[in-house]
Design a protein around this motif. Structure first.
Motif, PDB file in Angstrom:
ATOM      1  N   UNK A  20       0.849  -1.185   0.000  1.00 52.86           N
ATOM      2  CA  UNK A  20       0.000   0.000   0.000  1.00 52.86           C
ATOM      3  C   UNK A  20       0.886   1.237   0.000  1.00 52.86           C
ATOM      4  N   UNK A  21       0.453   2.255  -0.714  1.00 56.01           N
ATOM      5  CA  UNK A  21       1.201   3.507  -0.829  1.00 56.01           C
ATOM      6  C   UNK A  21       0.387   4.575  -0.095  1.00 56.01           C
ATOM      7  N   UNK A  25     -10.277   3.598   2.368  1.00 54.31           N
ATOM      8  CA  UNK A  25     -11.125   2.812   1.469  1.00 54.31           C
ATOM      9  C   UNK A  25     -10.738   3.002   0.009  1.00 54.31           C
ATOM     10  N   UNK A  26     -10.083   4.090  -0.305  1.00 53.03           N
ATOM     11  CA  UNK A  26      -9.516   4.299  -1.632  1.00 53.03           C
ATOM     12  C   UNK A  26      -8.026   4.499  -1.451  1.00 53.03           C
ATOM     13  N   UNK A  27      -7.218   3.670  -2.116  1.00 60.67           N
ATOM     14  CA  UNK A  27      -5.786   3.674  -1.839  1.00 60.67           C
ATOM     15  C   UNK A  27      -4.998   3.438  -3.110  1.00 60.67           C
ATOM     16  N   UNK A  87      -7.946  -6.326  -3.964  1.00 58.99           N
ATOM     17  CA  UNK A  87      -8.511  -7.509  -3.312  1.00 58.99           C
ATOM     18  C   UNK A  87      -7.398  -8.500  -3.001  1.00 58.99           C
ATOM     19  N   UNK A  88      -7.691  -9.407  -2.084  1.00 58.90           N
ATOM     20  CA  UNK A  88      -6.761 -10.477  -1.719  1.00 58.90           C
ATOM     21  C   UNK A  88      -7.351 -11.822  -2.113  1.00 58.90           C
ATOM     22  N   UNK A  89      -6.548 -12.627  -2.782  1.00 57.96           N
ATOM     23  CA  UNK A  89      -6.932 -13.990  -3.131  1.00 57.96           C
ATOM     24  C   UNK A  89      -6.395 -14.952  -2.083  1.00 57.96           C
ATOM     25  N   UNK A  90      -7.243 -15.863  -1.636  1.00 57.36           N
ATOM     26  CA  UNK A  90      -6.826 -16.944  -0.734  1.00 57.36           C
ATOM     27  C   UNK A  90      -7.057 -18.255  -1.470  1.00 57.36           C
ATOM     28  N   UNK A  91      -6.016 -19.063  -1.566  1.00 58.41           N
ATOM     29  CA  UNK A  91      -6.124 -20.302  -2.328  1.00 58.41           C
ATOM     30  C   UNK A  91      -5.521 -21.462  -1.543  1.00 58.41           C
ATOM     31  N   UNK A 134      -4.487   3.485  -8.564  1.00 57.67           N
ATOM     32  CA  UNK A 134      -5.480   3.727  -7.520  1.00 57.67           C
ATOM     33  C   UNK A 134      -6.517   2.613  -7.537  1.00 57.67           C
ATOM     34  N   UNK A 135      -7.125   2.385  -6.390  1.00 58.25           N
ATOM     35  CA  UNK A 135      -8.180   1.389  -6.355  1.00 58.25           C
ATOM     36  C   UNK A 135      -9.022   1.511  -5.100  1.00 58.25           C
ATOM     37  N   UNK A 136     -10.211   0.926  -5.161  1.00 56.83           N
ATOM     38  CA  UNK A 136     -11.050   0.832  -3.968  1.00 56.83           C
ATOM     39  C   UNK A 136     -10.546  -0.347  -3.149  1.00 56.83           C
TER      40      UNK A 136
END
Length: 440
Positions: A48-49, A54-56, A380-384, A68-70
């Protein structure tokens, strides 16, 4: 002839095994991760920068801008990481105490702030005593290692946190897994263990809210079973303490178990805007055992005064009318997101909470989907696998109190497009692969 025979014997003798190179085992890893990067499916270890909002802005694992992203990837459930009162508390603590505890809690690493936090937490949880840890992981691991001796037994929910599993395996060889949330299987283990080992100690381990499935156990049933079989129950409240329940006490509160569970442990990293963890109990002896004989507590630096000040202020907010408003905002956001996702046919697990597990399929499809979500401006984070079943990879969406309805609506729109693109790309890739090698 004798020399030839001797030479032959030497040649026929078994080869001496070469010693394993511990570092050599790791040498293929950069190649494998670079291959994922080449196909734009290395979505892990993002950076993260700037502040957690909520917007980063974010960078990828190699430091390249993702844009940028939500932000649905940060664990800041009540949006306290950048709260002005939290920031002020941290600055004031630095001015008064400096930034470092400079010692173990068993010696002189405690501060008046950390002692006050232990007392406040014990009161909040309805317990007689509380011990702090510099990490939540250390709290889970250390509590089990303190309670359990080699001849004792641990009966643990199959989906419990890794720190709890590692603590159990490090404490005893007698570790028994019961099916997730299954009171029936838990009881069967307890009955069998008591029949086979009447004098052993038994620790039952579960969580109040599981982060991979967003569900909760029947805590009263777990505690009643534990007491019936002379066992001790430990509950990890990392994911719902502060963020759920009328007064921020999560499932302990909503299930009427406040102050009634034998041992409660948790982490500050989800709701309380800090590193660190705690273990609380109505038996004061546990705190002393932790203070003077628990590796992750006794033999490491105590929680810093800055962290203690942050958690104290966060706890104050949690217990205030503002905290109630923030919890309601969080719940409203979670309900709205779940309703949108379920309306489009996606599998969403568990109960409304800050954690929304969105099942997205096998590893191949889920990595492609994550790639398109990031490209669409959704962090988003992926969990696998192996954290979840092989064909049940998921986006573990993490909701914040400060998310807006518009941001959640935008997420759902991007997800629909990313799902379409992932399905098309997976079909294209599989056209060129043998059926036995096709991705899922």
């Amino acid at each position: 002839m004798a020399k030839a025979q001797a030479s032959g014997d030497t040649a026929a003798s078994p080869a001496v095994a070469r010693p394993a190179s511990l570092l050599g085992r790791l040498s293929p890893l950069p190649y494998g991760w670079d291959m994922l990067d080449d196909f734009s499916i290395d979505t892990f270890a993002k950076q993260i920068v700037g502040p957690v909002l909520t917007h980063a802005q974010a960078h990828d694992r190699k430091g390249r801008p993702l844009g940028d992203g939500i932000n649905f990837a940060s664990q800041d459930y009540l949006s306290l990481a950048c709260h002005p009162q939290i920031q002020t508390a941290a600055v004031e603590a630095i001015a008064r105490y400096g930034v470092h505890s400079a010692g173990s809690p068993a010696l002189m690493g405690n501060t008046t702030l950390s002692v006050a936090l232990e007392q406040r937490l014990a009161s909040f949880l309805g317990m007689r005593s509380c011990a702090l840890f510099p990490t939540g992981w250390g709290a889970g691991y250390g509590a089990i290692r303190t309670l359990v001796r080699p001849g004792d037994h641990v009966v643990i929910d199959h989906l419990a946190h890794a720190s709890l599993w590692e603590g159990a395996r490090g404490a005893t060889k007698h570790v028994h897994s019961f099916a997730h949330l299954s009171v029936t299987e838990l009881e069967a283990h307890l009955v069998r263990i008591r029949q086979e080992d009447p004098s052993a100690g038994i620790l039952v381990v579960t969580e109040s809210l599981f982060s991979m499935d967003a569900d909760s156990p029947d805590l009263q049933a777990h505690q009643e079973l534990a007491h019936r079989h002379q066992a001790t129950l430990m509950v990890d409240v990392a994911h719902d303490l502060g963020s759920m329940g009328p007064h921020g006490l999560g499932a302990l509160e909503t299930q009427g178990m406040l102050g009634k569970v034998d041992v409660v442990m948790g982490s500050f990293s989800k709701t309380f805007a800090a590193n660190g963890g705690f273990v609380a109990c109505n038996e004061p002896g546990l705190k002393l055992a932790i203070r003077f004989g628990c590796g992750p507590h006794t033999f490491t630096n105590a929680m810093s005064p800055v962290q203690a000040a942050v958690v104290l202020k966060a706890l104050e907010i949690v217990q205030s009318p503002e905290g109630q408003v923030r919890r309601q905002n969080l719940l409203n956001n979670a309900l709205h997101l779940r309703q949108l996702l379920q309306g489009t046919g996606h599998a969403v697990l568990g109960l409304p909470s800050a954690v929304v597990p969105l099942v997205v399929g096998g590893i191949g499809r889920s990595r492609l989907l994550t790639r398109f979500m990031l490209a669409g401006g959704m962090l988003v984070n992926l969990v696998e696998h192996p954290a979840v079943p092989r064909d049940a990879s998921r986006l573990r969406l993490q909701i914040m109190a400060d998310h807006t309805i518009e941001q959640i609506d935008q997420f759902a729109a991007v997800l629909a497009e990313a799902s379409r693109l992932a399905t098309e790309e997976l079909a294209r890739i599989n056209l060129t692969r043998p059926e036995t090698e096709q991705l899922r």
